[in-house]
Design an enzyme around this catalytic site. Sequence first.
Site, PDB file in Angstrom:
ATOM      1  N   HIS A 122      27.830 -28.533  15.737  1.00  0.00           N
ATOM      2  CA  HIS A 122      28.278 -29.179  16.961  1.00  0.00           C
ATOM      3  C   HIS A 122      27.327 -28.883  18.110  1.00  0.00           C
ATOM      4  CE1 HIS A 122      30.342 -25.190  17.370  1.00  0.00           C
ATOM      5  NE2 HIS A 122      29.924 -25.320  18.620  1.00  0.00           N
TER       6      HIS A 122
ATOM      7  N   ARG B 133      29.666 -28.293  28.737  1.00  0.00           N
ATOM      8  CA  ARG B 133      30.644 -27.791  29.703  1.00  0.00           C
ATOM      9  C   ARG B 133      31.059 -28.956  30.601  1.00  0.00           C
ATOM     10  NH1 ARG B 133      26.986 -23.421  29.306  1.00  0.00           N
ATOM     11  NH2 ARG B 133      28.046 -21.562  28.518  1.00  0.00           N
TER      12      ARG B 133
ATOM     13  N   GLU C 275      31.564 -30.289  21.135  1.00  0.00           N
ATOM     14  CA  GLU C 275      32.527 -29.327  21.646  1.00  0.00           C
ATOM     15  C   GLU C 275      32.524 -29.440  23.161  1.00  0.00           C
ATOM     16  OE1 GLU C 275      32.886 -24.534  22.408  1.00  0.00           O
ATOM     17  OE2 GLU C 275      31.585 -25.237  20.797  1.00  0.00           O
TER      18      GLU C 275
ATOM     19  N   ASN D  75      35.977 -24.469  31.436  1.00  0.00           N
ATOM     20  CA  ASN D  75      36.231 -23.152  32.005  1.00  0.00           C
ATOM     21  C   ASN D  75      37.170 -23.368  33.183  1.00  0.00           C
ATOM     22  OD1 ASN D  75      34.448 -21.370  30.400  1.00  0.00           O
ATOM     23  ND2 ASN D  75      32.890 -22.765  31.165  1.00  0.00           N
TER      24      ASN D  75
ATOM     25  N   HIS E 115      19.570 -35.327  25.827  1.00  0.00           N
ATOM     26  CA  HIS E 115      20.657 -36.246  25.524  1.00  0.00           C
ATOM     27  C   HIS E 115      21.189 -35.994  24.123  1.00  0.00           C
ATOM     28  CE1 HIS E 115      16.985 -38.242  24.004  1.00  0.00           C
ATOM     29  NE2 HIS E 115      17.774 -38.617  23.015  1.00  0.00           N
TER      30      HIS E 115
ATOM     31  N   GLU F  17      22.299 -41.366  24.027  1.00  0.00           N
ATOM     32  CA  GLU F  17      21.393 -42.441  23.618  1.00  0.00           C
ATOM     33  C   GLU F  17      22.004 -43.171  22.439  1.00  0.00           C
ATOM     34  OE1 GLU F  17      16.742 -43.073  22.220  1.00  0.00           O
ATOM     35  OE2 GLU F  17      17.692 -41.129  21.882  1.00  0.00           O
TER      36      GLU F  17
END
Length: 134
Positions: free
Chosen positions: A5, A9, A61, A65, A79, A127
């Site tokens: 993965h 964030r 993922e 936070n 990208h 992309e």
Amino acid sequence: MRILHTMLRVGDLDRAIRFYTEVLDLKLISRKDYPEGKFTLAFLGFAQRDNGVQGPGAEIELTYNWGVERYELGSAYGHIAVEVDDAYEACARVKARGGKVTREAGPMKHGTTVIAFVEDPDGYKIEFIQRKAA
């Protein structure tokens, strides 16, 4: 070895999940809060996991936070690339669903591969690379 993965964030997890599921058609595979660490993780992909084990396709993922609404992307990030059947149609679908196309579909500079770029709500670039005819 294989890539499992890529972690991004995000400042608003629900907004990010909506973009990846409703605009790009990824599936929400899991979402879990970690109260002691004050963060939430959501995994998305094009394929579902088998018995809780990550499948053959790479996933995204999304990490939220708690209390952090915004991040600086920096100049090193590039990208995520996604193969599509038709980059022109994929851009039209993104726009129809309220997404942002930052580079319309067309041949790449100095080449013939058809590409396009879209941007998620946090500014990350995705992309589209059009699958070449067999």
